[in-house]
Design a protein around this motif. Sequence first.
Motif, mmCIF file in Angstrom:
data_model
loop_
_atom_site.group_PDB
_atom_site.id
_atom_site.type_symbol
_atom_site.label_atom_id
_atom_site.label_comp_id
_atom_site.label_asym_id
_atom_site.label_seq_id
_atom_site.Cartn_x
_atom_site.Cartn_y
_atom_site.Cartn_z
ATOM 1 N N ALA A 709 0.832 -1.202 0.000
ATOM 2 C CA ALA A 709 0.000 0.000 0.000
ATOM 3 C C ALA A 709 0.867 1.253 0.000
ATOM 4 C CB ALA A 709 -0.932 -0.012 1.209
ATOM 5 N N ASN A 710 2.026 1.163 0.641
ATOM 6 C CA ASN A 710 2.995 2.270 0.591
ATOM 7 C C ASN A 710 3.440 2.516 -0.850
ATOM 8 O OD1 ASN A 710 6.236 2.658 0.523
ATOM 9 N ND2 ASN A 710 5.375 3.908 2.184
ATOM 10 N N LEU A 711 3.702 1.428 -1.597
ATOM 11 C CA LEU A 711 4.091 1.565 -2.996
ATOM 12 C C LEU A 711 2.955 2.144 -3.821
ATOM 13 C CD1 LEU A 711 5.996 -1.827 -3.528
ATOM 14 C CD2 LEU A 711 6.929 0.414 -2.883
ATOM 15 N N ALA A 712 1.723 1.696 -3.562
ATOM 16 C CA ALA A 712 0.571 2.212 -4.298
ATOM 17 C C ALA A 712 0.392 3.709 -4.051
ATOM 18 C CB ALA A 712 -0.690 1.444 -3.901
ATOM 19 N N ALA A 713 0.553 4.130 -2.793
ATOM 20 C CA ALA A 713 0.435 5.552 -2.471
ATOM 21 C C ALA A 713 1.518 6.355 -3.187
ATOM 22 C CB ALA A 713 0.519 5.754 -0.956
ATOM 23 N N HIS A 714 2.731 5.772 -3.219
ATOM 24 C CA HIS A 714 3.832 6.469 -3.902
ATOM 25 C C HIS A 714 3.547 6.638 -5.385
ATOM 26 C CE1 HIS A 714 7.610 7.387 -5.786
ATOM 27 N NE2 HIS A 714 7.615 6.201 -6.405
ATOM 28 N N PRO A 735 -1.803 0.875 5.190
ATOM 29 C CA PRO A 735 -0.584 1.344 4.523
ATOM 30 C C PRO A 735 0.493 1.840 5.488
ATOM 31 C CG PRO A 735 -2.255 3.059 4.475
ATOM 32 C CD PRO A 735 -2.913 1.838 5.069
ATOM 33 N N VAL A 736 1.749 1.681 5.076
ATOM 34 C CA VAL A 736 2.860 2.403 5.682
ATOM 35 C C VAL A 736 2.889 3.769 5.016
ATOM 36 C CG1 VAL A 736 5.335 2.462 6.112
ATOM 37 C CG2 VAL A 736 4.162 0.254 5.955
ATOM 38 N N THR A 737 2.753 4.823 5.802
ATOM 39 C CA THR A 737 2.746 6.163 5.192
ATOM 40 C C THR A 737 3.817 7.074 5.759
ATOM 41 O OG1 THR A 737 1.140 7.089 6.762
ATOM 42 C CG2 THR A 737 0.257 5.980 4.801
ATOM 43 N N ASP A 738 4.445 6.640 6.873
ATOM 44 C CA ASP A 738 5.503 7.483 7.459
ATOM 45 C C ASP A 738 6.543 6.575 8.098
ATOM 46 O OD1 ASP A 738 7.105 9.346 8.620
ATOM 47 O OD2 ASP A 738 5.504 10.382 9.722
ATOM 48 N N CYS A 739 7.653 6.397 7.395
ATOM 49 C CA CYS A 739 8.714 5.513 7.885
ATOM 50 C C CYS A 739 9.560 6.170 8.964
ATOM 51 C CB CYS A 739 9.629 5.097 6.733
ATOM 52 S SG CYS A 739 8.803 4.123 5.458
ATOM 53 N N ALA A 740 9.381 7.458 9.175
ATOM 54 C CA ALA A 740 10.282 8.187 10.072
ATOM 55 C C ALA A 740 9.733 8.351 11.482
ATOM 56 C CB ALA A 740 10.587 9.567 9.482
#
Length: 863
Positions: A709-714, A735-740
């Motif tokens: 889902a992170n890739l799809a958002a990107h 989704p992963v939306t913030d890795c930081a």
Amino acid sequence: MSDQQPDVDVVVVGAGIAGLYLLYRLREMGMSAVAFETGDDVGGTWYWNRYPGARCDVQSIDYSYSWDAELDETWEWSERYATQPEILRYVNHVADKHDLRRHITFETRVDGAAWNDDTELWTVATDDGQQTTCRYYVMATGCLSSMKDPDIAGTGTFEGDVYFTGRWPHEGVDFTGKRVGVIGTGSSAIQSIPIIASQASELTVFQRTPNFSLPAHNGPVRPADRAAIDADRAAYRQLAKYSSAGVPRELSEESALTVSEERRQERFEEAWEEGTIFSMTGAFMDLLVDRTANEYAAEFVRNKIRSIVDDPTTAEALCPTTYPLGTKRLCLDTNYYATFNEPHVTLVDLFANPISSITPAGIDVVDGDGATSYEFDALVYATGFDAMTGAIVRVDIAGRNGVQLKEKWAEGPKTYLGLMSHDFPNLFMVTGPQSPSVLSNMAVSIEQHVDWICDTLDHLRDHDQRVIEPTQEAEDGWVAHANDFADMTLFPEANSWYMGANVPGKARVVLPYLGGVDRYRRICDAVVDGDYVGFARSGPSGEHVDTGVICRLQPDVMVMLEMMAELDLPPMESMPAPDARAFSEAMGAASPPGPEVGDVIDATLPGADGNDLDYRLYRPATPGPHPITLYFHGGGWVIGNATSDDALCRDLCNNSGSIIISVDYRHGPEAKFPAAHHDAYAALAWVAEHADELGGNGELAVAGWSAGANLAAHVAQRTRDEGGPSLAGQVLLTPVTDCAEQRQSYTDNGEGYVLTKNLMDYFLDNYIDEADRTDPIASPLRASNLAGLAPAMIVTCEFDPLRDEGDAYAAALREAGVDVEHVQAHGQIHTSVPAVGAMVTSATYREQMAAALRGFFGASVAV
């Protein structure tokens, strides 16, 4: 707070199996108690139910007290299933041995009870005009003690003898030479009909709904059963406490859907010969949750009925077909079906010929445009009980501010743990609604409730507290949990007394708790271990309110986590990446397959670095061309492949009407950030370019789960920025939306829910260096501009470490003017929504994902 002292510490209503044990425990604790009993002696249901053939349907060695070790070892049951007289002798023996009658007021009915907030006492009113005050009030009235009045026209007009199985004359009845009509074919009728038939000159049975019944194979206690308890009585009783139904037995791990027909028939024959109420529904693991599996068992029993009953028409009328097996209480019988082979026994199918009226001479039934009259010397009503709630709400119980319990429960019972109800302080119910009760060995469930109640009273006393009451939040949570369990089973499909459907006007809800005795006991223990989670307590020592809610997970998610805990699997983060991939593939191989689709094609497309990326295309069975959804699998950019989310992709394909293309991408640590992200965009560009030859109609969306889902958002952001392929929409599942940044959900849900904080750290460390984690490519939530993106559907799960960043992304998109549907999946974890075929309660979220895709594509979709 008042210092007024009550007449007694505890008033108990009922002197049956539960009431006697309560009186014993309370006396041992040094608390004063009185029990009010409508009958003139002890016994409860076994005092009232004296109809011919009345027996317990749980084996005698199991349906007995465990708290008196001497009694447990010395009492010898004469039969596998004890008769009512023998059980009543047993109960009387217990009352005599422990001198319990001196605490009981017989022939006294409790009419009402009212709570006083000022005195913090209950006032209990009885039919003799007396009032008794008490600190604690316990309803030990039993689940099947409130007889249901017949709802048949003309009831009361019959001039012959009338009997009710629930209130049988103590002196017995002799039907020799009489014409007898029996109305009903539930448990009491199935037990009594063969005996009545052996006496009557004519017997006519009026059946509205046939019941499934198994042969009891009664006789002396079987040596193998006796040996199991004699080998280690204490261990046997402990196993019963932590068994699914309160009886030690191995749980099947086989599915009726996956074994051969020969194996199915073998297991069903074994269950038939075992002759217990748990044998048939326990033959396979999925009989009470899957309609097809259940139908195998139901048809097996129907074939047994056909083989026993000579007349084909009668046999078919006796075969239940309108509800799943086990969703009405299974019956045990001795020669019930064979009784209908007797020449003087007749079955009247009320589905075909309903009763028009009871008459002075007998019963009239509709027969075409006319009527058929049956004349009798005696009528027997075997019409059942107002189960589980009837005996409780029949008493006028008023709680805080005069709230009436019967009014509060008008739309269905509302309890916490089936033990208490909000607004009714210090009111306890033994085996109340939303506890295992009638779906268990009642002796075990009664003892567990009595022990919990008495231990709670002891705790209050030790902590100088007087009042305990569940919070509204805890009660609402428990009602939701009980309903969630029920909704993932077949029980709601039956119009049974489990549902309250046998009583006109009664709310139709599943009354017992379906999670099992063992799970329920652990939950009750967890409430106490958590310092009475969900309870408010008060007294001289002060007030303590715990606002927690127990069992917030969906039931199937809870079961899955319990099973995984039993496997004691090594943590994935302890493995090198290649081993983690192999481990993940092995776990995936054991998952249920997804549904069939129109076509599946495996192929490759070029990645960002020119090397091939595997993909799997799922085509709907409907005529094309179709819109295309490019899907990116989950796995933390480290594990997974084009087929690892196969079941979910199949499900989305069928329900969305779109082609699903699941594409692989390069993984860390071998190919670190931004390799996977570049591959994802390369795949989007290639699919858009080749849409026609892939069977597409020109419309394109992206979807993904977790890292996917992170890739799809990107790619949704990048295609906007670079003027790339136009997207109709994006579906982002957890989704992963913030890795930081790790938000509060990493703390709340960081352990125990499959995707842990440690595992997420492992994935991040293997794919992306810490310095790169603020890059908007990796963390789409950090993009400077979110406006103008394709419409989004985002699913976040309540017990997911990624929950808060998914919620934040949905809010940020909405703030930027993007059309967003945000679904917060109650009780779900990170891995449960993709688990097609394994997680029933997450199916609604998968359907919402598919519906979002259909909405993106509009009229071009056919499903």
